[in-house]
Design a protein around this motif. Sequence first.
Motif, PDB file in Angstrom:
ATOM      1  N   ASP A   1      54.496  63.544  12.751  1.00 54.28           N
ATOM      2  CA  ASP A   1      53.391  63.526  12.517  1.00 54.28           C
ATOM      3  C   ASP A   1      53.871  62.288  11.204  1.00 54.28           C
ATOM      4  O   ASP A   1      52.878  61.748  10.378  1.00 54.28           O
ATOM      5  CB  ASP A   1      52.941  64.186  12.486  1.00 54.28           C
ATOM      6  CG  ASP A   1      52.404  65.368  12.708  1.00 54.28           C
ATOM      7  OD1 ASP A   1      51.435  64.696  13.804  1.00 54.28           O
ATOM      8  OD2 ASP A   1      52.317  66.542  12.454  1.00 54.28           O
ATOM      9  N   THR A   2      55.270  61.310  11.362  1.00 53.58           N
ATOM     10  CA  THR A   2      55.532  60.772  10.386  1.00 53.58           C
ATOM     11  C   THR A   2      54.316  59.076  10.141  1.00 53.58           C
ATOM     12  O   THR A   2      54.362  58.928  11.518  1.00 53.58           O
ATOM     13  CB  THR A   2      57.076  60.026  10.484  1.00 53.58           C
ATOM     14  OG1 THR A   2      57.604  61.208  10.837  1.00 53.58           O
ATOM     15  CG2 THR A   2      56.821  59.499   9.655  1.00 53.58           C
TER      16      THR A   2
ATOM     17  N   ASP B   1      60.572  63.061  14.540  1.00 51.49           N
ATOM     18  CA  ASP B   1      59.572  63.178  13.387  1.00 51.49           C
ATOM     19  C   ASP B   1      57.582  62.761  13.829  1.00 51.49           C
ATOM     20  O   ASP B   1      57.294  61.806  14.107  1.00 51.49           O
ATOM     21  CB  ASP B   1      59.565  62.341  12.203  1.00 51.49           C
ATOM     22  CG  ASP B   1      60.351  62.781  11.718  1.00 51.49           C
ATOM     23  OD1 ASP B   1      61.385  62.082  10.812  1.00 51.49           O
ATOM     24  OD2 ASP B   1      60.595  63.871  11.188  1.00 51.49           O
TER      25      ASP B   1
ATOM     26  N   THR C   1      55.142  52.946   7.976  1.00 48.38           N
ATOM     27  CA  THR C   1      55.087  52.670   6.878  1.00 48.38           C
ATOM     28  C   THR C   1      54.715  51.157   6.792  1.00 48.38           C
ATOM     29  O   THR C   1      54.119  50.325   7.459  1.00 48.38           O
ATOM     30  CB  THR C   1      57.644  51.533   7.020  1.00 48.38           C
ATOM     31  OG1 THR C   1      57.079  51.002   7.478  1.00 48.38           O
ATOM     32  CG2 THR C   1      57.577  53.463   7.589  1.00 48.38           C
TER      33      THR C   1
END
Length: 139
Positions: free
Chosen positions: A116-117, A114, A120
């Motif tokens: 380009d995640t 991932d 959070t």
Amino acid sequence: MKGFKEFILRGNVIDLAVAVVIGAAFTGIVNAVVEQVFNPAIGALFNAKTLADALPVAIPTTSGGTATLHFGAVIAAVLQFLLVAVVVYFALIVPINYLKRLSFKKKEEGVVEDVDTPPTELELLGEIRDLLKAQRPAD
């Protein structure tokens, strides 16, 4: 008007519209195959022109006439449903399940990254906390 525009431009609404159009076109193909190939072939087994004409049952009415039940037409409709179900299963469900298994397998092996995640909210709050601790003068 803004809400309607957002609703229409969602990907799933457009996908659904495309699916309906493709489904309608596909129905024409399945109807042609059933009506022009299977119905005459199965009707020939019952010595009828088509399956819809096969297996007629005449029952007397109270007015002295007869009503004809065409069980062949029901069999033709069931056959058409089964053909659609088989094609949808093998053309859509099997390939999608295969792709899901491949994706899951790659995730288990760590192949899918991932990149380009975004972080959070909890991770961002942790970074802010650490920056604030670093700026605080030592006691």
